[in-house]
Motif scaffolding. Structure first.
Motif, PDB file in Angstrom:
ATOM      1  N   VAL A 224     -52.799 -27.416 -30.884  1.00  0.00           N
ATOM      2  CA  VAL A 224     -52.328 -28.713 -30.803  1.00  0.00           C
ATOM      3  C   VAL A 224     -51.355 -29.255 -29.808  1.00  0.00           C
ATOM      4  CG1 VAL A 224     -52.068 -28.211 -33.447  1.00  0.00           C
ATOM      5  CG2 VAL A 224     -49.998 -27.973 -31.889  1.00  0.00           C
ATOM      6  N   HIS A 225     -51.212 -30.344 -29.497  1.00  0.00           N
ATOM      7  CA  HIS A 225     -50.415 -30.973 -28.395  1.00  0.00           C
ATOM      8  C   HIS A 225     -48.901 -31.462 -29.006  1.00  0.00           C
ATOM      9  CE1 HIS A 225     -50.283 -33.138 -24.529  1.00  0.00           C
ATOM     10  NE2 HIS A 225     -49.388 -33.730 -25.179  1.00  0.00           N
ATOM     11  N   PRO A 226     -48.139 -30.623 -28.930  1.00  0.00           N
ATOM     12  CA  PRO A 226     -46.801 -31.301 -29.387  1.00  0.00           C
ATOM     13  C   PRO A 226     -46.045 -32.352 -28.622  1.00  0.00           C
ATOM     14  CG  PRO A 226     -46.416 -29.314 -28.489  1.00  0.00           C
ATOM     15  CD  PRO A 226     -48.041 -29.502 -28.281  1.00  0.00           C
ATOM     16  N   VAL A 227     -45.746 -33.610 -29.312  1.00  0.00           N
ATOM     17  CA  VAL A 227     -45.412 -34.602 -28.655  1.00  0.00           C
ATOM     18  C   VAL A 227     -43.788 -34.849 -29.636  1.00  0.00           C
ATOM     19  CG1 VAL A 227     -45.410 -37.094 -28.189  1.00  0.00           C
ATOM     20  CG2 VAL A 227     -47.562 -35.590 -28.230  1.00  0.00           C
ATOM     21  N   VAL A 228     -42.845 -35.318 -28.883  1.00  0.00           N
ATOM     22  CA  VAL A 228     -41.480 -35.477 -29.439  1.00  0.00           C
ATOM     23  C   VAL A 228     -40.839 -36.784 -29.192  1.00  0.00           C
ATOM     24  CG1 VAL A 228     -40.178 -34.347 -27.654  1.00  0.00           C
ATOM     25  CG2 VAL A 228     -39.333 -34.368 -29.999  1.00  0.00           C
ATOM     26  N   GLN A 229     -40.059 -37.299 -30.076  1.00  0.00           N
ATOM     27  CA  GLN A 229     -39.226 -38.521 -29.854  1.00  0.00           C
ATOM     28  C   GLN A 229     -37.867 -38.347 -30.230  1.00  0.00           C
ATOM     29  OE1 GLN A 229     -39.650 -42.000 -32.752  1.00  0.00           O
ATOM     30  NE2 GLN A 229     -41.308 -40.702 -33.847  1.00  0.00           N
ATOM     31  N   ILE A 230     -36.911 -38.864 -29.757  1.00  0.00           N
ATOM     32  CA  ILE A 230     -35.452 -38.721 -30.086  1.00  0.00           C
ATOM     33  C   ILE A 230     -34.842 -40.157 -30.361  1.00  0.00           C
ATOM     34  CG2 ILE A 230     -35.344 -36.679 -28.500  1.00  0.00           C
ATOM     35  CD1 ILE A 230     -33.204 -38.522 -26.779  1.00  0.00           C
ATOM     36  N   ALA A 231     -34.082 -40.263 -31.278  1.00  0.00           N
ATOM     37  CA  ALA A 231     -33.427 -41.244 -31.789  1.00  0.00           C
ATOM     38  C   ALA A 231     -32.162 -41.871 -31.022  1.00  0.00           C
ATOM     39  CB  ALA A 231     -32.928 -41.088 -33.271  1.00  0.00           C
ATOM     40  N   PRO A 232     -31.886 -43.054 -31.048  1.00  0.00           N
ATOM     41  CA  PRO A 232     -30.756 -43.617 -30.262  1.00  0.00           C
ATOM     42  C   PRO A 232     -29.459 -42.758 -30.444  1.00  0.00           C
ATOM     43  CG  PRO A 232     -31.868 -45.258 -31.160  1.00  0.00           C
ATOM     44  CD  PRO A 232     -32.752 -44.270 -31.708  1.00  0.00           C
ATOM     45  N   ALA A 233     -28.992 -42.599 -31.597  1.00  0.00           N
ATOM     46  CA  ALA A 233     -27.691 -41.882 -31.960  1.00  0.00           C
ATOM     47  C   ALA A 233     -27.888 -40.161 -31.392  1.00  0.00           C
ATOM     48  CB  ALA A 233     -27.260 -42.170 -33.259  1.00  0.00           C
ATOM     49  N   VAL A 234     -28.925 -39.721 -31.161  1.00  0.00           N
ATOM     50  CA  VAL A 234     -28.894 -38.082 -31.114  1.00  0.00           C
ATOM     51  C   VAL A 234     -28.335 -38.022 -29.437  1.00  0.00           C
ATOM     52  CG1 VAL A 234     -30.364 -36.262 -30.468  1.00  0.00           C
ATOM     53  CG2 VAL A 234     -30.989 -37.803 -32.443  1.00  0.00           C
ATOM     54  N   ARG A 235     -28.616 -38.935 -28.846  1.00  0.00           N
ATOM     55  CA  ARG A 235     -27.943 -38.706 -27.209  1.00  0.00           C
ATOM     56  C   ARG A 235     -26.639 -38.755 -27.098  1.00  0.00           C
ATOM     57  NH1 ARG A 235     -31.948 -42.125 -25.345  1.00  0.00           N
ATOM     58  NH2 ARG A 235     -32.614 -42.040 -27.481  1.00  0.00           N
ATOM     59  N   VAL A 236     -25.892 -39.207 -28.199  1.00  0.00           N
ATOM     60  CA  VAL A 236     -24.320 -39.487 -28.103  1.00  0.00           C
ATOM     61  C   VAL A 236     -23.749 -38.263 -29.036  1.00  0.00           C
ATOM     62  CG1 VAL A 236     -24.452 -41.726 -27.156  1.00  0.00           C
ATOM     63  CG2 VAL A 236     -24.458 -41.401 -29.450  1.00  0.00           C
ATOM     64  N   ALA A 237     -24.551 -37.303 -29.531  1.00  0.00           N
ATOM     65  CA  ALA A 237     -23.805 -36.518 -30.631  1.00  0.00           C
ATOM     66  C   ALA A 237     -24.134 -35.148 -30.295  1.00  0.00           C
ATOM     67  CB  ALA A 237     -24.358 -36.855 -31.954  1.00  0.00           C
ATOM     68  N   LEU A 238     -25.423 -34.874 -29.598  1.00  0.00           N
ATOM     69  CA  LEU A 238     -25.718 -33.555 -29.588  1.00  0.00           C
ATOM     70  C   LEU A 238     -25.039 -32.608 -28.672  1.00  0.00           C
ATOM     71  CD1 LEU A 238     -28.219 -31.545 -29.998  1.00  0.00           C
ATOM     72  CD2 LEU A 238     -29.206 -32.329 -27.688  1.00  0.00           C
ATOM     73  N   ALA A 239     -24.410 -33.445 -27.603  1.00  0.00           N
ATOM     74  CA  ALA A 239     -23.282 -32.664 -26.756  1.00  0.00           C
ATOM     75  C   ALA A 239     -22.277 -31.807 -27.599  1.00  0.00           C
ATOM     76  CB  ALA A 239     -23.094 -33.508 -25.669  1.00  0.00           C
ATOM     77  N   GLU A 240     -21.935 -32.445 -28.712  1.00  0.00           N
ATOM     78  CA  GLU A 240     -20.748 -32.066 -29.364  1.00  0.00           C
ATOM     79  C   GLU A 240     -21.114 -30.650 -29.801  1.00  0.00           C
ATOM     80  OE1 GLU A 240     -19.729 -34.578 -32.664  1.00  0.00           O
ATOM     81  OE2 GLU A 240     -20.545 -36.315 -31.478  1.00  0.00           O
ATOM     82  N   GLU A 241     -22.309 -30.084 -30.118  1.00  0.00           N
ATOM     83  CA  GLU A 241     -22.605 -28.930 -30.641  1.00  0.00           C
ATOM     84  C   GLU A 241     -22.418 -27.984 -29.282  1.00  0.00           C
ATOM     85  OE1 GLU A 241     -23.708 -27.829 -33.294  1.00  0.00           O
ATOM     86  OE2 GLU A 241     -24.094 -29.602 -34.568  1.00  0.00           O
ATOM     87  N   PHE A 242     -22.172 -28.365 -28.249  1.00  0.00           N
ATOM     88  CA  PHE A 242     -22.227 -27.434 -26.979  1.00  0.00           C
ATOM     89  C   PHE A 242     -20.578 -27.513 -26.413  1.00  0.00           C
ATOM     90  CE2 PHE A 242     -26.598 -28.445 -28.092  1.00  0.00           C
ATOM     91  CZ  PHE A 242     -26.915 -27.120 -27.945  1.00  0.00           C
ATOM     92  N   GLY A 243     -19.884 -28.138 -27.046  1.00  0.00           N
ATOM     93  CA  GLY A 243     -18.343 -28.059 -26.487  1.00  0.00           C
ATOM     94  C   GLY A 243     -18.015 -29.169 -25.873  1.00  0.00           C
ATOM     95  N   LEU A 244     -18.810 -30.412 -25.873  1.00  0.00           N
ATOM     96  CA  LEU A 244     -18.518 -31.613 -25.331  1.00  0.00           C
ATOM     97  C   LEU A 244     -17.794 -32.856 -26.285  1.00  0.00           C
ATOM     98  CD1 LEU A 244     -21.162 -31.672 -22.563  1.00  0.00           C
ATOM     99  CD2 LEU A 244     -18.799 -31.045 -22.112  1.00  0.00           C
ATOM    100  N   PRO A 245     -17.033 -33.749 -25.527  1.00  0.00           N
ATOM    101  CA  PRO A 245     -16.432 -34.584 -26.523  1.00  0.00           C
ATOM    102  C   PRO A 245     -17.577 -35.666 -27.192  1.00  0.00           C
ATOM    103  CG  PRO A 245     -16.075 -35.102 -24.457  1.00  0.00           C
ATOM    104  CD  PRO A 245     -16.609 -33.817 -24.249  1.00  0.00           C
ATOM    105  N   PRO A 246     -17.227 -36.123 -28.405  1.00  0.00           N
ATOM    106  CA  PRO A 246     -18.332 -36.947 -28.938  1.00  0.00           C
ATOM    107  C   PRO A 246     -18.551 -38.246 -28.065  1.00  0.00           C
ATOM    108  CG  PRO A 246     -16.624 -36.438 -30.859  1.00  0.00           C
ATOM    109  CD  PRO A 246     -16.232 -35.831 -29.303  1.00  0.00           C
ATOM    110  N   GLY A 247     -19.519 -38.747 -28.100  1.00  0.00           N
ATOM    111  CA  GLY A 247     -19.957 -40.082 -27.256  1.00  0.00           C
ATOM    112  C   GLY A 247     -20.502 -39.492 -25.875  1.00  0.00           C
TER     113      GLY A 247
END
Length: 585
Positions: A224-247
């Motif tokens: 298979v050829h895996p293709v991915v898309q990311i939503a608008p709100a993911v980009r301002v929240a994911l960093a929280e899981e790695f110790g950075l502030p929201p936003g």
């Protein structure tokens, strides 16, 4: 203002504060489990007890619901209080499974953290097990009643905030538990899959369906050829899981991480948000100018809202935009337009979507319209922001140290209008920016539509297109706020009057997608504001801020789709709705 003492320290505070809030002002943490600043307190767990009449006083109160009073002498910690709190935690643990290693909430579990704070290492009470079965009947949410601590957060958010009433307390005392009405399977009741119950649960009693093993298998499949898309709100929240502030705006590092996980092509849902604006904007103008369709037009990007409308307000279905959500438009374009351009068999494309929302898991397979490209489901699987964070950690990727990378063309570049889809009012603001151009042939001078921004539950405004055309708009977020808006539309319709609005945006979660049910835990209004600020920052620094100016969108229509709302666009990018029963019979 009132004068109080906390642990002997005198201070003056506002008279409407609770003891819990007042203690925070002097940097004192009172432990809680049922309390969250995102919901109204209701003193369920009893962990926050304090003395309210000085040292040694027998007068106890629960800090989360007791307001301060003049000359109140508060003791937050003494040997007896600590011993009582410890007993509360030990009693909760006595009928809680010891499954921390395999639990989805391990290391982010509030009960686990409180137990560690009290140094609880062994059981003081006999274990009581009920052997209640896991309910995995819902396509988005899993309910594990064995882990429920009866804090009631899920009930409060489902009933008081979302007004859905899918879950409630059944039974009393030690035999009580959280369940659906009449104890029917969660997937057969009124649940709209918004995931706010999972986002507010302090333990692992309610959580999103974990689809990461399925994604890992696809990434390792050479066929298979895996293709991915990311939503608008993911980009301002994911960093929280790695110790950075929201936003914290982490878009380009997310692209890099996705490639290191094994995705061969990385696209951005912001692009298809631009595409949604083109389709929905054209639909609005058509309904207004050609009287073709019901007014107001109501947005359809939020699948929890779609599910709610199909169950609770079926008479409003004619008002619903037929435009698919950005997730589904992207899925259709990946397996048709892009696969053809890339020379890849669309049946070998595995389309993965990363969303801030649990309801997106359901939306991907909502009906056969979601197979419009003719190669199976347009979106094969959906994972949440939290699931992506787990995958990155499992892969040993140090996200913060990754170089910035770009998304792939042609379904990657986006405008500022695409990125603001992640906040309440964003869909409306993006649509108005392009609708202005469609109606007048000109560009808006100031594209910032500030009346639709912010956390007010319902926002109303009038947009003047400066050519004699004015439209009335409304924006509602948090499911419990929408009923009044819909009732006003219905009343005007039944009375034969002009509708109160021409265009209505609805998002099920408070704050919009930035506060979605699949985002990092611990969301509050302050966190929502920070994430929204990151979204607007992304908008303001964009080269183009209106969807109709995205050159890749224009190329897509020229090469493949034809015109917005044309036959080909309608076949691939639009959907239909149906009445759904509240309970499966």
């Amino acid at each position: 203002m009132v004068n109080i003492k906390i642990n002997g320290k005198s201070l003056q505070v506002e008279d409407n504060l609770t003891i819990l809030e007042a203690a925070k002002l002097v940097n004192i943490k009172i432990p809680t489990l049922c309390y969250t600043p995102d919901l109204s307190p209701w003193a369920s767990c009893g962990l926050c007890i304090v003395r309210t009449a000085g040292p040694g006083s027998p007068r106890m109160a629960r800090a989360c619901t007791t307001t301060v009073a003049e000359n109140m002498d508060i003791i937050t910690h003494d040997p007896e209080i600590i011993a009582t709190r410890r007993t509360v935690v030990e009693l909760i643990l006595s009928n809680h499974p010891d499954e921390c290693l395999s639990c989805t909430r391990s290391k982010s579990c509030e009960l686990q953290n409180v137990a560690a704070d009290f140094g609880i290492r062994e059981a003081s009470f006999r274990k009581v097990k009920f052997d209640r079965p896991i309910d995995d009947s819902n396509p988005a949410i899993v309910l594990n009643p064995e882990k429920c601590i009866s804090c009631g957060r899920c009930v409060k958010v489902c009933q008081d905030v979302q007004n859905v009433w899918a879950i409630e307390f059944l039974g009393r005392g030690i035999n009580g538990s959280i369940a659906t009405a009449m104890d029917t399977p969660l997937g057969e009741g009124p649940c709209i899959k918004c995931g706010q119950c999972a986002a507010h649960c302090p333990v692992g009693a309610i959580y999103e369906r974990d689809d990461t093993p399925v994604v890992w298998n696809a990434l390792q499949d050479p066929e298979v050829h895996p293709v991915v898309q990311i939503a608008p709100a993911v980009r301002v929240a994911l960093a929280e899981e790695f110790g950075l502030p929201p936003g914290t705006l982490y878009t380009k590092k997310i692209y890099a991480a996705l490639r290191r996980l094994g995705f061969k092509t990385v696209f951005d849902t912001n692009f298809s948000a631009d595409l949604t604006v083109m389709e929905e904007g054209a639909e609005l103008v058509k309904r207004l100018t050609k009287k073709d369709g019901a007014i107001p037009l109501i947005t359809s990007c939020c699948p929890a809202w779609v599910d709610y409308l199909e169950k609770y307000f079926t008479d409003m279905i004619p008002h619903f935009s037929t435009a698919k959500s950005p997730q589904q438009m992207m899925g259709a374009m990946i397996k048709s337009y892009w696969a053809n351009k890339a020379g890849i068999d669309p049946k070998k494309v595995y389309s993965v979507s990363i969303m801030p929302c649990t309801a997106k898991k359901w939306e991907a397979h909502r009906n056969d319209d979601m197979k419009s490209a003719g190669a199976g489901w347009d979106v094969d699987i959906v994972i949440t922001t939290r699931e992506l964070a787990r995958m990155i950690k499992q892969a040993g990727i140090v996200l913060n140290d990754l170089p910035d990378e770009e998304a792939d063309n042609p379904l990657g570049p986006y405008t500022g209008a695409g990125t603001i889809f992640g906040v309440t009012g964003g869909v409306m603001e993006a649509a108005v920016r392009s609708a202005f151009n469609l109606v007048t042939g000109k560009e808006m001078g100031d594209v910032n539509l500030k009346p639709v921004r912010g956390l007010e539950g319902v926002k109303e405004a009038e947009v003047d297109f400066q050519n004699g055309t004015k439209i009335k708009i409304a924006v509602a977020h948090q499911m419990g706020n929408i009923e009044a808006v819909l009732n006003s539309i219905r009343e005007a319709k039944n009375a034969g009057k002009e509708p109160p609005f021409h265009f209505v945006e609805v998002m099920a979660c408070r704050g919009g997608c930035v506060g979605g049910g699949g985002q990092p835990y611990g969301c509050t209004d302050e966190v929502r504001k920070q994430r929204a600020a990151g979204i607007y920052n992304d908008d303001e620094k964009s080269k183009y801020r209106c969807s109709h100016l995205n050159p890749y969108i224009l190329e897509l229509y020229k090469e493949f789709l034809g015109e917005p709302n044309g036959k080909k666009a309608h076949d691939l990018l639009h959907t239909s709705y149906t009445e759904r029963e509240l309970y499966v019979k």
